[in-house]
Design an enzyme around this catalytic site. Structure first.
Site, PDB file in Angstrom:
ATOM      1  N   TYR A   1      -4.294   1.619  16.028  1.00 12.47           N
ATOM      2  CA  TYR A   1      -3.122   1.834  16.798  1.00 12.47           C
ATOM      3  C   TYR A   1      -3.205   1.734  18.213  1.00 12.47           C
ATOM      4  O   TYR A   1      -2.903   1.013  18.997  1.00 12.47           O
ATOM      5  CB  TYR A   1      -1.952   2.997  15.783  1.00 12.47           C
ATOM      6  CG  TYR A   1      -1.878   3.906  15.247  1.00 12.47           C
ATOM      7  CD1 TYR A   1      -0.846   2.563  14.493  1.00 12.47           C
ATOM      8  CD2 TYR A   1      -2.629   4.103  14.358  1.00 12.47           C
ATOM      9  CE1 TYR A   1      -0.184   2.530  13.908  1.00 12.47           C
ATOM     10  CE2 TYR A   1      -1.823   3.201  13.049  1.00 12.47           C
ATOM     11  CZ  TYR A   1      -0.369   3.472  12.556  1.00 12.47           C
ATOM     12  OH  TYR A   1      -0.118   3.100  10.880  1.00 12.47           O
TER      13      TYR A   1
ATOM     14  N   ARG B   1       0.578  -1.106   0.120  1.00 12.41           N
ATOM     15  CA  ARG B   1       0.205  -0.152  -0.092  1.00 12.41           C
ATOM     16  C   ARG B   1       0.760   1.117   0.170  1.00 12.41           C
ATOM     17  O   ARG B   1       2.028   1.448   1.033  1.00 12.41           O
ATOM     18  CB  ARG B   1      -0.964  -0.103   1.280  1.00 12.41           C
ATOM     19  CG  ARG B   1      -1.732   1.025   1.277  1.00 12.41           C
ATOM     20  CD  ARG B   1      -2.395   1.392   3.207  1.00 12.41           C
ATOM     21  NE  ARG B   1      -3.371   2.839   2.790  1.00 12.41           N
ATOM     22  CZ  ARG B   1      -3.220   3.238   3.309  1.00 12.41           C
ATOM     23  NH1 ARG B   1      -3.256   2.901   4.942  1.00 12.41           N
ATOM     24  NH2 ARG B   1      -4.139   4.532   3.713  1.00 12.41           N
TER      25      ARG B   1
ATOM     26  N   GLU C   1      -3.268  -0.420   7.958  1.00 11.72           N
ATOM     27  CA  GLU C   1      -1.847   0.068   8.975  1.00 11.72           C
ATOM     28  C   GLU C   1      -2.694  -0.519  10.532  1.00 11.72           C
ATOM     29  O   GLU C   1      -3.823  -0.504  10.943  1.00 11.72           O
ATOM     30  CB  GLU C   1      -2.159   1.514   8.663  1.00 11.72           C
ATOM     31  CG  GLU C   1      -1.729   2.422   7.514  1.00 11.72           C
ATOM     32  CD  GLU C   1      -2.048   4.117   7.841  1.00 11.72           C
ATOM     33  OE1 GLU C   1      -1.669   4.851   9.369  1.00 11.72           O
ATOM     34  OE2 GLU C   1      -1.977   4.826   7.269  1.00 11.72           O
TER      35      GLU C   1
ATOM     36  N   HIS D   1      -3.785  11.324   0.958  1.00  9.55           N
ATOM     37  CA  HIS D   1      -2.680  10.828   1.894  1.00  9.55           C
ATOM     38  C   HIS D   1      -2.353  11.792   2.989  1.00  9.55           C
ATOM     39  O   HIS D   1      -0.637  12.355   3.133  1.00  9.55           O
ATOM     40  CB  HIS D   1      -2.096   9.773   2.394  1.00  9.55           C
ATOM     41  CG  HIS D   1      -1.440   8.652   3.421  1.00  9.55           C
ATOM     42  ND1 HIS D   1      -1.660   7.285   4.078  1.00  9.55           N
ATOM     43  CD2 HIS D   1      -1.033   9.747   4.897  1.00  9.55           C
ATOM     44  CE1 HIS D   1      -1.221   7.587   5.074  1.00  9.55           C
ATOM     45  NE2 HIS D   1      -0.609   8.489   6.093  1.00  9.55           N
TER      46      HIS D   1
ATOM     47  N   GLU E   1      -7.450   8.184   6.419  1.00 13.52           N
ATOM     48  CA  GLU E   1      -7.761   8.313   7.779  1.00 13.52           C
ATOM     49  C   GLU E   1      -8.268  10.227   7.820  1.00 13.52           C
ATOM     50  O   GLU E   1      -7.707  11.271   7.922  1.00 13.52           O
ATOM     51  CB  GLU E   1      -6.870   9.113   8.744  1.00 13.52           C
ATOM     52  CG  GLU E   1      -5.981   7.355   9.204  1.00 13.52           C
ATOM     53  CD  GLU E   1      -4.562   7.906   9.488  1.00 13.52           C
ATOM     54  OE1 GLU E   1      -4.925   8.505  10.316  1.00 13.52           O
ATOM     55  OE2 GLU E   1      -3.757   6.523  10.080  1.00 13.52           O
TER      56      GLU E   1
ATOM     57  N   ASN F   1      -7.385   1.698  10.360  1.00 11.16           N
ATOM     58  CA  ASN F   1      -6.225   1.768  10.304  1.00 11.16           C
ATOM     59  C   ASN F   1      -6.313   2.077  12.280  1.00 11.16           C
ATOM     60  O   ASN F   1      -6.926   2.633  12.542  1.00 11.16           O
ATOM     61  CB  ASN F   1      -5.634   3.137  10.394  1.00 11.16           C
ATOM     62  CG  ASN F   1      -5.023   3.043   8.643  1.00 11.16           C
ATOM     63  OD1 ASN F   1      -5.658   2.236   7.879  1.00 11.16           O
ATOM     64  ND2 ASN F   1      -4.773   4.005   8.404  1.00 11.16           N
TER      65      ASN F   1
HETATM   66  O1  IFM Z   1       2.200   7.300  10.002  1.00 10.66           O
HETATM   67  C1  IFM Z   1       1.146   7.670  10.682  1.00 10.66           C
HETATM   68  C2  IFM Z   1       0.205   7.810   8.819  1.00 10.66           C
HETATM   69  O2  IFM Z   1       1.136   8.331   8.138  1.00 10.66           O
HETATM   70  C3  IFM Z   1      -1.356   7.827   8.931  1.00 10.66           C
HETATM   71  N1  IFM Z   1      -1.509   5.977  10.046  1.00 10.66           N
HETATM   72  C4  IFM Z   1      -1.102   6.585  11.716  1.00 10.66           C
HETATM   73  C5  IFM Z   1       0.494   6.497  11.348  1.00 10.66           C
HETATM   74  C6  IFM Z   1       1.484   6.825  12.395  1.00 10.66           C
HETATM   75  O3  IFM Z   1       1.296   8.401  13.217  1.00 10.66           O
END
Ligand code: IFM
Length: 462
Positions: free
Chosen positions: A298, A80, A366, A124, A169, A296
């Site tokens: 985290y 990606r 992600e 992006h 995002e 995505n």
């Molecule tokens: O680096 C970023 C990415 O560009 C978008 N999602 C979160 C990642 C980590 O912060």
């Protein structure tokens, strides 16, 4: 430390790695590329850590062959990456930059030769500065310009790309960019951020049409929806969670997957949400059925009710929703300061599955962790914490699949250490270390673990 066991995923599951143009390409003023809002922002003193810019980044523009060789060695099914809009259209609309088009031709051809399928993000966060100067995402014309850019890209690359992601995002583009001001364009607006959120979604819907017009494409959008917990069962904390879910999730998921605006938007923004930027017919444009949704993930967030920093709704930014974040998780944190809570990933996937019957298949576009990597004297990076993070989050995906959620693939963020936006080069997310003085690439232990996982997966499903 022993290597974590490999999570077991379905036979057709696909593995990949992800990057984004401004974070890795460099060559910011080469071969006719026009400036984006991130060039302007990062060159403005005080905006990024240590004044870092993406001028050179990981120099991928010149080293893409080496990077694709590393991807091939990794064994991924998919890669990606994102296209820089202002490399193709330096002014955002109008004159096309042939050298920019050629770069992505070379990149795609190299990937296909390596047997890797591209998954291409159109946006992006790097809006051409020329469009920002004409109002940026606050105005509908930018959504129309985005659709024209999508048509150009589909026409040129549609013979080689099957999977397209319109936006990455949009939460960050709209609210981190136009309300918190921590990202480009770096403003603190209320109405402007909400208008931007809406026009991003309209731009997405128009771009889907443009991409599909060019052939048999799979089209989706990538969202960073959050698993939001409330600090207590008190009614004010539960109301705070509803407002936080509105801001982080419902603004996007409700129009995209349920054909309506968020139920709690009036209480979240004290009536500001329903502005003149909304036009009849927009929900139909935004809600066009998708082939997949990219997610995505985290970390989760936990919220409690808090006083508004600015009591007058007209003066508030769109992120001042009367909420404060707390951290009750008691787990370790990555260097981003994010708590590591894989179970919240499973919860989020299940929540989406339950809430949206029309949700398309999910791709994890992600997931990864920033860690304090060090290089040993013999040149290795023993990033056990990152490997453990990846293993635990892949297991969380496997658990969601076992519970009935349709997840088709998983991309690590990120292939390479790169420009982490306002945090500059301080945060390292890569499977591959980049020495920014020499641009030397060093695969970390997590790269080898991920390669072995993919090899084992492929072997067991041959
Ligand atoms: O680096 C970023 C990415 O560009 C978008 N999602 C979160 C990642 C980590 O912060």
């Amino acid at each position: 430390m022993s290597s974590p066991a490999f999570p077991v995923l379905p036979p057709a599951f696909r593995f990949g790695a992800a990057t984004a143009a401004y974070q890795i390409e460099g060559a910011h003023d080469e071969d006719g590329r026009g400036p984006s809002i991130w060039d302007t922002f990062s060159h403005t003193p005080g905006r990024t850590l240590d004044g870092a810019t993406g001028d050179t980044a990981a120099d991928h523009y010149h080293r893409y062959r080496e990077d694709i060789a590393l991807l091939r060695e990794l064994g991924v099914h998919d890669y990606r990456f994102s296209i820089s809009w202002s490399r193709l259209l330096p002014e955002g609309t109008g004159a096309v930059n042939a050298k920019g088009l050629d770069f992505y031709d070379r990149l795609l051809d190299e990937l296909l030769t390596a047997g890797i399928a591209p998954a291409v993000t159109l946006y992006h966060w790097d809006l051409p500065q020329a469009l920002e100067d004409r109002g940026g995402w606050r105005v509908r014309e930018t959504a129309e310009a985005f659709a024209a850019y999508a048509a150009l890209v589909a026409e040129r690359y549609g013979d080689r790309v099957r999977r397209w992601i319109t936006l990455n995002e949009p939460y960050c583009s709209a609210f981190v960019g136009h309300a918190e001001g921590r990202h480009a364009p770096g403003t603190r607006e209320g109405r402007g951020a909400l208008a931007a959120a809406h026009h991003l979604l309209v731009g997405h819907g128009l771009a889907v049409r443009a991409l599909r017009a060019a052939g048999d494409q799979e089209v989706g959008i990538t969202l960073n929806l959050d698993r939001v917990h409330a600090a207590s069962d008190r009614s004010d904390d539960l109301a705070a969670r509803r407002r936080a879910e509105t801001l982080h999730n419902d603004v996007w998921a409700e129009p995209l997957f349920a054909g309506r605006y968020p139920a709690h938007e009036a209480e979240t923004w004290a009536g500001l949400a329903d502005g003149p930027w909304r036009q009849p017919g927009d929900l139909a444009v935004i809600g066009v059925p998708l082939d997949f949704v990219g997610l995505n993930y985290y970390r989760p967030i936990c919220v409690t009710a808090a006083p508004h920093r600015e009591p007058d709704p007209e003066q508030r930014t769109a992120v001042d929703i009367g909420v404060a974040e707390t951290d009750p998780y008691g787990t370790r944190h990555t260097t981003m300061g994010w708590p590591v809570v894989p179970s919240a990933f499973t919860e989020l996937l299940a929540q989406l599955h339950d809430r949206y019957p029309r949700l398309p298949p999910i791709w994890i576009t992600e997931n990864g962790s920033a860690e304090a990597d060090t290089v040993t004297p013999d040149g290795h990076v023993h990033d056990g914490d990152r490997t453990r993070y990846l293993a635990d989050h892949l297991q969380a995906v496997a658990d969601a699949i076992a519970a009935g959620v349709d997840v088709r693939g998983y991309y690590v963020w990120s292939l390479l250490d790169n420009f982490e936006w306002a945090r500059g080069y301080d945060q390292r997310f890569g499977l591959i270390r980049v020495d920014y003085d020499t641009q030397t690439r060093t695969p970390k232990d997590s790269y080898h673990w991920y390669r072995n996982l993919i090899t084992a997966h492929r072997a067991s499903h041959r």
